[in-house]
Write a protein that holds these residues in place. Sequence first.
Motif, PDB file in Angstrom:
ATOM      1  N   LEU A  46       0.831  -1.196   0.000  1.00  0.00           N
ATOM      2  CA  LEU A  46       0.000   0.000   0.000  1.00  0.00           C
ATOM      3  C   LEU A  46       0.874   1.258   0.000  1.00  0.00           C
ATOM      4  CD1 LEU A  46      -2.823   1.251   0.109  1.00  0.00           C
ATOM      5  CD2 LEU A  46      -2.692   1.106   2.610  1.00  0.00           C
ATOM      6  N   ASN A  47       1.942   1.251   0.790  1.00  0.00           N
ATOM      7  CA  ASN A  47       2.854   2.396   0.820  1.00  0.00           C
ATOM      8  C   ASN A  47       3.472   2.639  -0.560  1.00  0.00           C
ATOM      9  OD1 ASN A  47       2.367   2.827   3.532  1.00  0.00           O
ATOM     10  ND2 ASN A  47       4.144   1.672   4.199  1.00  0.00           N
ATOM     11  N   LEU A  48       3.871   1.572  -1.226  1.00  0.00           N
ATOM     12  CA  LEU A  48       4.423   1.694  -2.575  1.00  0.00           C
ATOM     13  C   LEU A  48       3.387   2.261  -3.542  1.00  0.00           C
ATOM     14  CD1 LEU A  48       6.383  -1.676  -2.841  1.00  0.00           C
ATOM     15  CD2 LEU A  48       7.371   0.604  -2.727  1.00  0.00           C
ATOM     16  N   LEU A  49       2.191   1.703  -3.505  1.00  0.00           N
ATOM     17  CA  LEU A  49       1.125   2.134  -4.411  1.00  0.00           C
ATOM     18  C   LEU A  49       0.762   3.597  -4.184  1.00  0.00           C
ATOM     19  CD1 LEU A  49      -1.039   1.558  -6.539  1.00  0.00           C
ATOM     20  CD2 LEU A  49      -2.523   0.771  -4.671  1.00  0.00           C
ATOM     21  N   VAL A  50       0.593   3.989  -2.936  1.00  0.00           N
ATOM     22  CA  VAL A  50       0.188   5.360  -2.629  1.00  0.00           C
ATOM     23  C   VAL A  50       1.288   6.349  -3.044  1.00  0.00           C
ATOM     24  CG1 VAL A  50      -0.416   6.938  -0.756  1.00  0.00           C
ATOM     25  CG2 VAL A  50      -1.394   4.654  -0.814  1.00  0.00           C
ATOM     26  N   CYS A  51       2.536   5.993  -2.834  1.00  0.00           N
ATOM     27  CA  CYS A  51       3.625   6.876  -3.267  1.00  0.00           C
ATOM     28  C   CYS A  51       3.665   6.982  -4.788  1.00  0.00           C
ATOM     29  CB  CYS A  51       4.961   6.385  -2.718  1.00  0.00           C
ATOM     30  SG  CYS A  51       5.209   6.803  -0.972  1.00  0.00           S
ATOM     31  N   LEU A  52       3.393   5.907  -5.479  1.00  0.00           N
ATOM     32  CA  LEU A  52       3.352   5.956  -6.944  1.00  0.00           C
ATOM     33  C   LEU A  52       2.194   6.829  -7.427  1.00  0.00           C
ATOM     34  CD1 LEU A  52       4.247   2.272  -7.866  1.00  0.00           C
ATOM     35  CD2 LEU A  52       5.666   4.315  -8.155  1.00  0.00           C
ATOM     36  N   ILE A  53       1.065   6.743  -6.759  1.00  0.00           N
ATOM     37  CA  ILE A  53      -0.074   7.612  -7.103  1.00  0.00           C
ATOM     38  C   ILE A  53       0.305   9.070  -6.866  1.00  0.00           C
ATOM     39  CG2 ILE A  53      -2.410   8.291  -6.389  1.00  0.00           C
ATOM     40  CD1 ILE A  53      -2.946   5.279  -5.839  1.00  0.00           C
ATOM     41  N   ALA A  54       0.946   9.335  -5.736  1.00  0.00           N
ATOM     42  CA  ALA A  54       1.360  10.704  -5.421  1.00  0.00           C
ATOM     43  C   ALA A  54       2.333  11.230  -6.478  1.00  0.00           C
ATOM     44  CB  ALA A  54       1.995  10.755  -4.028  1.00  0.00           C
ATOM     45  N   LYS A  55       3.273  10.396  -6.898  1.00  0.00           N
ATOM     46  CA  LYS A  55       4.210  10.798  -7.958  1.00  0.00           C
ATOM     47  C   LYS A  55       3.447  11.119  -9.236  1.00  0.00           C
ATOM     48  CE  LYS A  55       8.666  10.547  -6.913  1.00  0.00           C
ATOM     49  NZ  LYS A  55       9.658  11.555  -7.198  1.00  0.00           N
ATOM     50  N   HIS A  56       2.471  10.288  -9.560  1.00  0.00           N
ATOM     51  CA  HIS A  56       1.644  10.494 -10.756  1.00  0.00           C
ATOM     52  C   HIS A  56       0.905  11.838 -10.688  1.00  0.00           C
ATOM     53  CE1 HIS A  56      -0.976   9.604 -14.124  1.00  0.00           C
ATOM     54  NE2 HIS A  56      -2.010   9.876 -13.350  1.00  0.00           N
ATOM     55  N   LEU A  57       0.519  12.235  -9.485  1.00  0.00           N
ATOM     56  CA  LEU A  57      -0.193  13.500  -9.305  1.00  0.00           C
ATOM     57  C   LEU A  57       0.757  14.712  -9.345  1.00  0.00           C
ATOM     58  CD1 LEU A  57      -2.709  12.515  -6.479  1.00  0.00           C
ATOM     59  CD2 LEU A  57      -3.223  12.954  -8.900  1.00  0.00           C
ATOM     60  N   GLY A  58       2.069  14.469  -9.289  1.00  0.00           N
ATOM     61  CA  GLY A  58       3.014  15.572  -9.393  1.00  0.00           C
ATOM     62  C   GLY A  58       3.852  15.859  -8.166  1.00  0.00           C
ATOM     63  N   VAL A  59       3.758  15.025  -7.152  1.00  0.00           N
ATOM     64  CA  VAL A  59       4.565  15.222  -5.942  1.00  0.00           C
ATOM     65  C   VAL A  59       6.049  15.131  -6.306  1.00  0.00           C
ATOM     66  CG1 VAL A  59       5.174  14.221  -3.705  1.00  0.00           C
ATOM     67  CG2 VAL A  59       2.789  14.377  -4.378  1.00  0.00           C
ATOM     68  N   LYS A  60       6.853  16.039  -5.755  1.00  0.00           N
ATOM     69  CA  LYS A  60       8.285  16.073  -6.074  1.00  0.00           C
ATOM     70  C   LYS A  60       9.048  14.916  -5.431  1.00  0.00           C
ATOM     71  CE  LYS A  60       8.312  21.110  -6.462  1.00  0.00           C
ATOM     72  NZ  LYS A  60       7.105  21.600  -5.820  1.00  0.00           N
ATOM     73  N   LYS A  61       8.827  14.680  -4.144  1.00  0.00           N
ATOM     74  CA  LYS A  61       9.549  13.626  -3.424  1.00  0.00           C
ATOM     75  C   LYS A  61       8.578  12.767  -2.627  1.00  0.00           C
ATOM     76  CE  LYS A  61      14.179  15.288  -3.052  1.00  0.00           C
ATOM     77  NZ  LYS A  61      15.030  14.374  -3.712  1.00  0.00           N
ATOM     78  N   THR A  62       8.882  11.471  -2.576  1.00  0.00           N
ATOM     79  CA  THR A  62       8.053  10.539  -1.814  1.00  0.00           C
ATOM     80  C   THR A  62       8.926   9.699  -0.886  1.00  0.00           C
ATOM     81  OG1 THR A  62       8.179   8.918  -3.614  1.00  0.00           O
ATOM     82  CG2 THR A  62       6.233  10.350  -3.564  1.00  0.00           C
ATOM     83  N   ILE A  63       8.328   9.368   0.256  1.00  0.00           N
ATOM     84  CA  ILE A  63       8.973   8.477   1.228  1.00  0.00           C
ATOM     85  C   ILE A  63       7.974   7.385   1.562  1.00  0.00           C
ATOM     86  CG2 ILE A  63       9.925   8.246   3.551  1.00  0.00           C
ATOM     87  CD1 ILE A  63      10.746  11.179   3.423  1.00  0.00           C
ATOM     88  N   ALA A  64       8.439   6.139   1.471  1.00  0.00           N
ATOM     89  CA  ALA A  64       7.580   4.996   1.799  1.00  0.00           C
ATOM     90  C   ALA A  64       8.228   4.175   2.904  1.00  0.00           C
ATOM     91  CB  ALA A  64       7.370   4.120   0.567  1.00  0.00           C
ATOM     92  N   GLN A  65       7.432   3.799   3.898  1.00  0.00           N
ATOM     93  CA  GLN A  65       7.919   2.886   4.919  1.00  0.00           C
ATOM     94  C   GLN A  65       7.862   1.481   4.340  1.00  0.00           C
ATOM     95  OE1 GLN A  65       7.019   2.906   9.311  1.00  0.00           O
ATOM     96  NE2 GLN A  65       5.608   1.327   8.625  1.00  0.00           N
ATOM     97  N   ILE A  66       8.994   0.785   4.372  1.00  0.00           N
ATOM     98  CA  ILE A  66       9.078  -0.570   3.836  1.00  0.00           C
ATOM     99  C   ILE A  66       9.696  -1.468   4.894  1.00  0.00           C
ATOM    100  CG2 ILE A  66      10.062  -2.013   1.999  1.00  0.00           C
ATOM    101  CD1 ILE A  66       8.018   0.067   0.998  1.00  0.00           C
ATOM    102  N   ARG A  67       8.964  -2.491   5.271  1.00  0.00           N
ATOM    103  CA  ARG A  67       9.455  -3.422   6.290  1.00  0.00           C
ATOM    104  C   ARG A  67      10.184  -4.613   5.664  1.00  0.00           C
ATOM    105  NH1 ARG A  67       7.269  -1.955  11.139  1.00  0.00           N
ATOM    106  NH2 ARG A  67       5.464  -0.617  11.044  1.00  0.00           N
ATOM    107  N   ARG A  68       9.788  -4.992   4.462  1.00  0.00           N
ATOM    108  CA  ARG A  68      10.402  -6.150   3.806  1.00  0.00           C
ATOM    109  C   ARG A  68      11.636  -5.706   3.022  1.00  0.00           C
ATOM    110  NH1 ARG A  68       6.213  -9.799   0.659  1.00  0.00           N
ATOM    111  NH2 ARG A  68       8.231 -10.604  -0.012  1.00  0.00           N
TER     112      ARG A  68
END
Length: 188
Positions: A46-68
């Motif tokens: 979900l963190n990966l998907l939401v960050c990709l959506i945010a990038k698609h919307l034009g966000v400059k930088k994204t941070i995702a919490q990844i446990r694996r």
Amino acid sequence: MRCKELARDLNTSMVLHGDGTDLDLLEEEGAGQVDLFVSLTDDDKLNLLVCLIAKHLGVKKTIAQIRRSDYLPLIESVGIDIAVSPRLLTAAAILRFIRRGDIVSVSFLGGAKAEMIELNIQEKSKIANKTLQELPFPREAIIGAIVRDGEEIIPKGSDYLLPKDRVIIFTLPRAVTKVEAFFQKYNF
């Protein structure tokens, strides 16, 4: 409740509480206009998907919490800027305390394939007042920067390491013990 606390504490930041995959919500709130988008759910996908959506919307930088840790190589290839791994952060904090020398921080690079170590040069350090070219530094490590009196220096072989300098070292895991040995104090 947690979002209210964050919104109160981060008064210059927008804190949203809702479904991060809801494109209408993100567009309505202007998520594409922000400088930084952070996704910190307990679900890596979900963190990966939401960050990709945010990038698609034009966000400059994204941070995702990844446990694996097996997802970490994927992060760079899909365009997410920073992955925060609680496990690696914890490991880095532990290493900072068990490593020798005056270590300021330890960070893992490439999913722990390399390390960045930031440390201070002590008065009685074996390498204080010596040029880099004099040192038989491990081939698997490099001093990437020296910070002296608040000024950053990109080091050359003729540069000295002085007491109170802060150095940033990039090293492969197999060279960490050798690097630590360089920054030990003399036992007088």
